[in-house]
Design an enzyme around this catalytic site. Sequence first.
Site, mmCIF file in Angstrom:
data_model
loop_
_atom_site.group_PDB
_atom_site.id
_atom_site.type_symbol
_atom_site.label_atom_id
_atom_site.label_comp_id
_atom_site.label_asym_id
_atom_site.label_seq_id
_atom_site.Cartn_x
_atom_site.Cartn_y
_atom_site.Cartn_z
ATOM 1 N N ASP A 27 0.861 -1.189 0.000
ATOM 2 C CA ASP A 27 0.000 0.000 0.000
ATOM 3 C C ASP A 27 0.895 1.236 0.000
ATOM 4 O OD1 ASP A 27 -1.688 2.151 0.547
ATOM 5 O OD2 ASP A 27 -2.935 0.990 1.908
ATOM 6 N N HIS A 32 -0.559 7.698 4.702
ATOM 7 C CA HIS A 32 -0.037 6.902 5.804
ATOM 8 C C HIS A 32 1.415 7.232 6.154
ATOM 9 C CE1 HIS A 32 -3.731 4.692 5.669
ATOM 10 N NE2 HIS A 32 -3.527 4.360 4.405
ATOM 11 N N ILE A 47 -2.058 8.758 9.163
ATOM 12 C CA ILE A 47 -2.915 7.831 9.912
ATOM 13 C C ILE A 47 -2.481 6.389 9.684
ATOM 14 C CG2 ILE A 47 -4.874 9.408 9.884
ATOM 15 C CD1 ILE A 47 -6.101 7.657 7.647
ATOM 16 N N GLY A 50 -6.171 0.982 8.154
ATOM 17 C CA GLY A 50 -7.254 0.227 8.780
ATOM 18 C C GLY A 50 -6.917 -1.250 8.875
#
Length: 143
Positions: A27, A32, A47, A50
């Site tokens: 990813d 991020h 962040i 998830g």
Amino acid sequence: MPARCPDAVDDFRTSEEQAAWYRLTGDRMAMHVDPDFSRHAGFPVPILHGMCSMGIAGKQLFQRYGMYRSIKVKFVETVMPGQTLRTESWSLAPSGDGSARDQNLVVFQTRVLETGKLCIAGGVVELREPFRRGHPSVSTFKL
């Protein structure tokens, strides 16, 4: 979630570098790792993924209850690297009709301790075997 106290509570403090390490999954979303991109998106800092939050909860559930067939979650809030995740879980009692269909389900939710907000709600794992309290592989297994 059941209207009783959780059967188990497990905490995990994420590291400040957790989001950057999670890039190893492939990813490459800048939110991020890039502070400027994150601020532009409305977040004070990059962040946590998830899937990372789900992975932490999944590992805690695996260590406590043993192997499972599936995991389902609903992501409801963001997590910042360095925050502590608390997973609260409830093993479901037999359904009462003589069947054991609920004995292999554990429901859970995960919250960010620093904010008190849920980040995962309505989670469910289906265990490979019905949960038995005191089962040695559940209480002593470590990764």
